[in-house]
Design a protein around this motif. Structure first.
Motif, PDB file in Angstrom:
ATOM      1  N   CYS A 239      72.090  71.469  60.090  1.00 18.43           N
ATOM      2  CA  CYS A 239      73.318  71.094  60.606  1.00 18.43           C
ATOM      3  C   CYS A 239      73.627  71.297  61.570  1.00 18.43           C
ATOM      4  CB  CYS A 239      74.346  72.781  59.948  1.00 18.43           C
ATOM      5  SG  CYS A 239      75.658  72.550  59.829  1.00 18.43           S
ATOM      6  N   PRO A 240      73.935  70.554  62.439  1.00 13.05           N
ATOM      7  CA  PRO A 240      74.704  68.743  62.316  1.00 13.05           C
ATOM      8  C   PRO A 240      72.837  68.566  61.966  1.00 13.05           C
ATOM      9  CG  PRO A 240      74.693  69.217  64.305  1.00 13.05           C
ATOM     10  CD  PRO A 240      74.056  70.742  64.077  1.00 13.05           C
ATOM     11  N   ASP A 241      73.432  67.363  60.961  1.00 15.69           N
ATOM     12  CA  ASP A 241      71.633  66.630  60.881  1.00 15.69           C
ATOM     13  C   ASP A 241      71.924  65.204  62.094  1.00 15.69           C
ATOM     14  OD1 ASP A 241      69.541  65.358  59.253  1.00 15.69           O
ATOM     15  OD2 ASP A 241      71.002  64.149  58.022  1.00 15.69           O
ATOM     16  N   VAL A 242      70.959  65.719  62.700  1.00 19.80           N
ATOM     17  CA  VAL A 242      70.005  64.652  63.857  1.00 19.80           C
ATOM     18  C   VAL A 242      68.921  63.642  63.831  1.00 19.80           C
ATOM     19  CG1 VAL A 242      70.706  64.923  66.392  1.00 19.80           C
ATOM     20  CG2 VAL A 242      71.941  66.178  66.009  1.00 19.80           C
ATOM     21  N   SER A 243      68.438  63.083  63.924  1.00 15.99           N
ATOM     22  CA  SER A 243      67.615  62.052  63.320  1.00 15.99           C
ATOM     23  C   SER A 243      66.749  62.603  64.983  1.00 15.99           C
ATOM     24  CB  SER A 243      67.622  61.014  63.438  1.00 15.99           C
ATOM     25  OG  SER A 243      68.525  59.855  64.000  1.00 15.99           O
ATOM     26  N   TYR A 244      65.999  61.574  65.053  1.00 14.67           N
ATOM     27  CA  TYR A 244      64.797  61.458  66.114  1.00 14.67           C
ATOM     28  C   TYR A 244      65.525  60.995  66.773  1.00 14.67           C
ATOM     29  CZ  TYR A 244      60.730  61.384  68.623  1.00 14.67           C
ATOM     30  OH  TYR A 244      59.956  61.052  69.335  1.00 14.67           O
ATOM     31  N   TYR A 245      66.278  59.592  66.156  1.00 18.86           N
ATOM     32  CA  TYR A 245      66.693  58.756  67.189  1.00 18.86           C
ATOM     33  C   TYR A 245      67.599  58.728  68.339  1.00 18.86           C
ATOM     34  CZ  TYR A 245      68.685  54.414  68.817  1.00 18.86           C
ATOM     35  OH  TYR A 245      69.436  53.049  69.920  1.00 18.86           O
ATOM     36  N   LYS A 384      77.206  56.883  62.464  1.00 14.37           N
ATOM     37  CA  LYS A 384      75.268  57.249  62.157  1.00 14.37           C
ATOM     38  C   LYS A 384      74.690  56.237  61.462  1.00 14.37           C
ATOM     39  CE  LYS A 384      74.248  60.951  61.924  1.00 14.37           C
ATOM     40  NZ  LYS A 384      74.479  62.311  61.490  1.00 14.37           N
ATOM     41  N   ALA A 385      75.716  55.535  60.302  1.00 15.45           N
ATOM     42  CA  ALA A 385      74.487  54.141  59.834  1.00 15.45           C
ATOM     43  C   ALA A 385      73.770  53.765  60.681  1.00 15.45           C
ATOM     44  CB  ALA A 385      75.858  53.174  59.099  1.00 15.45           C
ATOM     45  N   SER A 386      74.931  52.698  61.787  1.00 17.05           N
ATOM     46  CA  SER A 386      74.957  52.226  62.387  1.00 17.05           C
ATOM     47  C   SER A 386      73.714  52.894  63.666  1.00 17.05           C
ATOM     48  CB  SER A 386      75.684  51.805  64.029  1.00 17.05           C
ATOM     49  OG  SER A 386      76.109  53.046  65.137  1.00 17.05           O
ATOM     50  N   TYR A 387      72.935  53.829  63.633  1.00 17.23           N
ATOM     51  CA  TYR A 387      72.230  54.496  64.292  1.00 17.23           C
ATOM     52  C   TYR A 387      70.684  54.512  63.418  1.00 17.23           C
ATOM     53  CZ  TYR A 387      74.657  57.134  68.118  1.00 17.23           C
ATOM     54  OH  TYR A 387      75.548  57.093  69.050  1.00 17.23           O
ATOM     55  N   ARG A 388      70.996  54.343  62.221  1.00 23.21           N
ATOM     56  CA  ARG A 388      69.746  54.377  60.965  1.00 23.21           C
ATOM     57  C   ARG A 388      69.402  52.898  61.106  1.00 23.21           C
ATOM     58  NH1 ARG A 388      72.279  58.239  58.778  1.00 23.21           N
ATOM     59  NH2 ARG A 388      73.718  57.231  57.761  1.00 23.21           N
ATOM     60  N   LEU A 389      70.453  51.729  61.194  1.00 24.94           N
ATOM     61  CA  LEU A 389      69.668  50.776  61.568  1.00 24.94           C
ATOM     62  C   LEU A 389      69.001  50.132  62.627  1.00 24.94           C
ATOM     63  CD1 LEU A 389      69.950  47.484  60.545  1.00 24.94           C
ATOM     64  CD2 LEU A 389      72.303  47.626  61.825  1.00 24.94           C
ATOM     65  N   ALA A 390      69.559  50.501  63.895  1.00 25.32           N
ATOM     66  CA  ALA A 390      68.906  50.805  65.362  1.00 25.32           C
ATOM     67  C   ALA A 390      67.800  50.919  65.511  1.00 25.32           C
ATOM     68  CB  ALA A 390      69.571  51.144  66.325  1.00 25.32           C
ATOM     69  N   ALA A 391      67.799  52.446  64.380  1.00 28.32           N
ATOM     70  CA  ALA A 391      66.295  52.544  64.534  1.00 28.32           C
ATOM     71  C   ALA A 391      64.924  52.158  63.985  1.00 28.32           C
ATOM     72  CB  ALA A 391      65.999  54.101  64.388  1.00 28.32           C
ATOM     73  N   SER A 393      65.351  49.807  63.641  1.00 29.80           N
ATOM     74  CA  SER A 393      64.479  47.312  64.267  1.00 29.80           C
ATOM     75  C   SER A 393      63.813  48.612  64.876  1.00 29.80           C
ATOM     76  CB  SER A 393      65.549  47.155  65.359  1.00 29.80           C
ATOM     77  OG  SER A 393      65.321  46.281  65.499  1.00 29.80           O
ATOM     78  N   ALA A 394      63.687  49.514  65.940  1.00 28.55           N
ATOM     79  CA  ALA A 394      63.155  50.027  66.791  1.00 28.55           C
ATOM     80  C   ALA A 394      61.860  49.946  66.963  1.00 28.55           C
ATOM     81  CB  ALA A 394      63.967  50.601  67.732  1.00 28.55           C
ATOM     82  N   GLN A 395      61.620  51.110  65.493  1.00 30.00           N
ATOM     83  CA  GLN A 395      60.357  51.567  65.456  1.00 30.00           C
ATOM     84  C   GLN A 395      58.856  50.649  64.950  1.00 30.00           C
ATOM     85  OE1 GLN A 395      62.113  52.867  61.679  1.00 30.00           O
ATOM     86  NE2 GLN A 395      60.111  52.930  59.863  1.00 30.00           N
ATOM     87  N   ASP A 396      59.441  49.220  64.814  1.00 30.19           N
ATOM     88  CA  ASP A 396      58.322  48.159  65.030  1.00 30.19           C
ATOM     89  C   ASP A 396      57.550  47.730  66.627  1.00 30.19           C
ATOM     90  OD1 ASP A 396      59.960  46.550  65.211  1.00 30.19           O
ATOM     91  OD2 ASP A 396      59.986  45.684  64.362  1.00 30.19           O
ATOM     92  N   GLN A 397      58.729  48.173  67.831  1.00 27.23           N
ATOM     93  CA  GLN A 397      58.454  48.036  68.535  1.00 27.23           C
ATOM     94  C   GLN A 397      56.470  48.118  69.292  1.00 27.23           C
ATOM     95  OE1 GLN A 397      61.336  49.038  71.210  1.00 27.23           O
ATOM     96  NE2 GLN A 397      63.105  47.925  70.509  1.00 27.23           N
ATOM     97  N   VAL A 398      56.428  49.542  68.465  1.00 27.37           N
ATOM     98  CA  VAL A 398      55.114  50.413  68.815  1.00 27.37           C
ATOM     99  C   VAL A 398      54.389  49.227  68.422  1.00 27.37           C
ATOM    100  CG1 VAL A 398      54.880  51.688  67.312  1.00 27.37           C
ATOM    101  CG2 VAL A 398      53.593  52.213  68.956  1.00 27.37           C
ATOM    102  N   LEU A 399      53.955  48.772  67.421  1.00 25.48           N
ATOM    103  CA  LEU A 399      53.347  47.762  66.286  1.00 25.48           C
ATOM    104  C   LEU A 399      53.784  46.660  67.499  1.00 25.48           C
ATOM    105  CD1 LEU A 399      53.839  48.457  62.886  1.00 25.48           C
ATOM    106  CD2 LEU A 399      52.061  49.636  64.351  1.00 25.48           C
ATOM    107  N   GLU A 400      54.179  46.289  67.825  1.00 29.69           N
ATOM    108  CA  GLU A 400      54.418  45.540  68.568  1.00 29.69           C
ATOM    109  C   GLU A 400      53.134  45.035  69.568  1.00 29.69           C
ATOM    110  OE1 GLU A 400      57.932  41.691  69.649  1.00 29.69           O
ATOM    111  OE2 GLU A 400      58.048  43.771  70.744  1.00 29.69           O
ATOM    112  N   GLN A 401      53.444  46.356  70.374  1.00 32.81           N
ATOM    113  CA  GLN A 401      52.843  47.035  71.791  1.00 32.81           C
ATOM    114  C   GLN A 401      51.358  46.659  71.711  1.00 32.81           C
ATOM    115  OE1 GLN A 401      53.991  46.338  74.517  1.00 32.81           O
ATOM    116  NE2 GLN A 401      56.013  46.716  74.975  1.00 32.81           N
ATOM    117  N   PHE A 402      51.138  47.638  70.550  1.00 35.10           N
ATOM    118  CA  PHE A 402      49.983  47.883  70.152  1.00 35.10           C
ATOM    119  C   PHE A 402      48.645  46.075  70.129  1.00 35.10           C
ATOM    120  CE2 PHE A 402      50.282  52.629  68.592  1.00 35.10           C
ATOM    121  CZ  PHE A 402      48.928  52.848  69.661  1.00 35.10           C
TER     122      PHE A 402
END
Length: 616
Positions: A239-245, A384-391, A393-402
């Motif tokens: 409380c509050p619930d803050v995501s990593y993103y 918060k929903a927009s943050y979840r959507l952005a997160a 989308s963003a989390q596959d960037q590291v796979l692309e880089q590898f």
């Protein structure tokens, strides 16, 4: 998205500084190395051949110089020259349907180093068949029967050539994704060749199977594939619930909107919507963001350490090296430098990383995990929903880089995980090897971008490494020569600068032990001697390494042979050849023998592979 330059496995003068970190090739007075103590330990380096002092005189060749001063075998390395820099770039070309394009020639390719066109001086077409190990003629020296040609051929086909490390990101996998990946992975073994060895690793370190051809053992190890998050679990909400993103936006990017949203969440969850408590709520928001970021970084760093360990183990295997990273992706936050370092280490070790997005073809989930619903208030739910959507989308960037940073492929936005694994694990039926010599290369440690294209401008996809790092210092000639030898020993590339043939002999001591001798026969006419004090002078450094049928280093040795041949001796050896022998104690079984030779006068190298069978 951050962009980083990444290095390829390229040059014999730049590569693999850590393969032999624990035992240098020039440790002159060390005993012969013992077999590896555990499957996770990096193999010991060839140190010195205990029999080297007697091999020159006890060789089966009858044409050894009678004057010992003309040919002296010793264990002290000498000053080396540096070889001509040759950069090798492996290329796979595919059409629009993903099929490999055959029948291309050197003239069909263009190669650029930092956008400057380079002359392609080396070109070869490689297939799994062309890279297959060949049996080495092996003769028993006692009355024990040797292997038949058919047995030798069968053993050669089964000895390892490709090593595939399948790394599952169980730190970030959901239970649903883990089930899908586990089922798909159990069906990938049909795409493996008899010469492939597969090791299984996890980002949590909870399970590990060493490189093996035992498909049943690999299938059993998959039963351990379940999510192993290092922090918390479903059902817990701060409380509050803050995501990593969102925490990354607040702490690292000073995003005021993200902080205000967290503050409003705190007003609702801690103070029942009392806006007069906004100051206290903002303090709670800062604390929650700090906690969420620390826990997220902990997950990522924990996964990175085990990825690094898998890279280290794979880099010590003698052959082609492929890593398949199966993950839903994650957000590195401020840890992009660690991502870059991992990619750099992998590419310098010749490891291609193919990545698979374990989520498959996913639909953005605005509401979050249905098994762990969010507790967002009406005022913040949309943001918060927009943050979840952005997160997501963003989390596959590291796979692309590898993948793209090491010349691999990124399999994503598809539900057929089976096909992704099959493509990632299987060897391409055909690849092209391009070589060039960088001109005026400066020792400044800078990144050099590589680009490979086709002259006919056809719309084919090209898979190749995208760059390399120049050395930071001008290498000492002795150290540069050692690095060349080190890389060659743990490669299966055959080099033909020097004319040398390999044969083996074995002597069965009893049912459980044998003495294996490796004979290197040189065509003396092909060695570039230099004239010194009226003699033909050169120094050969000879390294032998013996690997078992899973690619584990068993034993080996190094010797130097100083030659100061009179013209009469040179003439006689030019007709008869020169044979040198190294002997090792092994158990009956199938082995890969790797012989690497380097000469001082011409800075030339030879490398040979061979399959040997000592019957039980």
């Amino acid at each position: 998205m951050p962009q980083f330059p990444f290095a390829p496995r390229v040059f014999r003068f730049l590569t693999i500084p850590f393969l032999f970190a624990s035992a240098a090739l020039n440790a002159q007075n060390s005993p012969a190395p013992a077999p590896a103590a555990s499957p996770t330990a990096a193999p010991a380096a060839p140190i010195q051949d205990e029999s080297s002092k007697q091999d020159a005189t006890k060789s089966p060749s009858a044409q050894q110089p009678s004057d010992n001063s003309e040919l002296v075998t010793q264990d002290t390395p000498t000053t080396f020259k540096v070889r001509v820099n040759l950069a090798l770039v492996r290329v796979v070309v595919r059409d629009s349907k993903g099929k490999v394009v055959p029948n291309l020639r050197k003239e069909d390719f263009q190669l650029f180093d930092n956008r400057k066109p380079q002359a392609i001086t080396y070109f070869s077409v490689e297939t799994p068949e062309s890279q297959a190990l060949k049996p080495v003629a092996s003769t028993p020296t006692n009355e024990e029967p040797g292997a038949t040609p058919e047995e030798l051929q069968a053993a050669a086909k089964k000895l390892p050539q490709r090593f595939v490390a399948v790394l599952f990101d169980d730190v970030h996998l959901s239970m649903e994704d883990a089930s899908v990946v586990r089922d798909a992975a159990t069906r990938l073994f049909g795409s493996l060749a008899p010469s492939d060895r597969v090791g299984m690793f996890s980002a949590s370190g909870q399970f590990h199977t060493s490189f093996t051809a035992d498909h049943e053992l690999l299938a059993k190890s998959l039963l351990s594939l379940i999510p192993h998050p290092t922090t918390g679990g479903a059902g817990f909400h701060d409380c509050p619930d803050v995501s990593y993103y969102q925490a990354d936006l607040i702490q690292n990017k000073s995003d005021q909107q993200a902080l205000n949203l967290a503050g409003e969440d705190a007003v609702q969850c801690a103070f029942n919507g009392d806006e007069s408590k906004i100051a206290q709520a903002m303090l709670l928001a800062q604390t929650a963001a700090s906690r969420a970021l620390a826990l997220g970084d902990q997950d990522t760093e924990y996964a990175y350490r085990h990825i690094e360990d898998a890279v280290r183990q794979l880099s010590a295997m003698p052959g082609q090296r492929i890593m398949v990273f199966v993950s839903p992706g994650f957000i590195p936050s401020t840890l992009w430098s660690e991502t870059s370092e991992l990619i750099d280490r992998a590419t310098r070790a010749g490891i291609v990383i193919n990545t698979i997005d374990a989520r498959g073809l996913y639909t953005p989930d605005l509401g979050g995990d249905i098994a762990d619903p969010s507790h967002d208030s009406q005022l913040t739910r949309g943001f918060k929903a927009s943050y979840r959507l952005a997160a997501q989308s963003a989390q596959d960037q590291v796979l692309e880089q590898f993948a793209y940073g090491t010349g691999g492929t990124f399999f994503h936005n598809r539900n057929d995980i089976d096909e992704g694994l099959r493509q990632a694990v299987a060897a391409p039926p055909l690849s092209y090897l391009l070589g060039f010599s960088p001109q005026n290369l400066k020792a400044d440690g800078r990144f050099h971008g590589l680009k490979v294209s086709l002259t006919n401008k056809q719309k084919y996809s090209i898979q190749a490494r995208n760059g390399y790092y120049a050395p930071k210092t001008i290498p000492n000639p002795v150290e540069a020569a050692k690095q060349e030898i080190r890389e060659a020993v743990f490669s299966q590339e055959e080099l033909h600068d020097l004319p040398v043939d390999v044969q083996t002999q074995f002597f069965k001591k009893d049912a459980t032990s044998a003495r294996l001798s490796v004979l290197a026969r040189f065509d003396v006419k092909g060695i570039h001697f230099r004239k010194a004090e009226g003699r033909n002078a050169d120094i050969l450094t000879i390294v032998t390494a013996i690997f078992d049928d899973n690619g584990n280093y068993i034993t080996g040795g190094q010797k130097t042979v100083q030659m100061k041949l009179l013209d009469t001796t040179y003439s006689r050896l030019s007709r008869s050849g020169l044979t040198l022998k190294s002997s090792y104690d092994v158990k009956p079984g199938s082995y890969m023998v790797r012989l690497v030779v380097r000469d001082d006068a011409g800075s030339q190298m030879a490398a040979r592979n061979g399959a040997v069978v000592i019957p039980n």
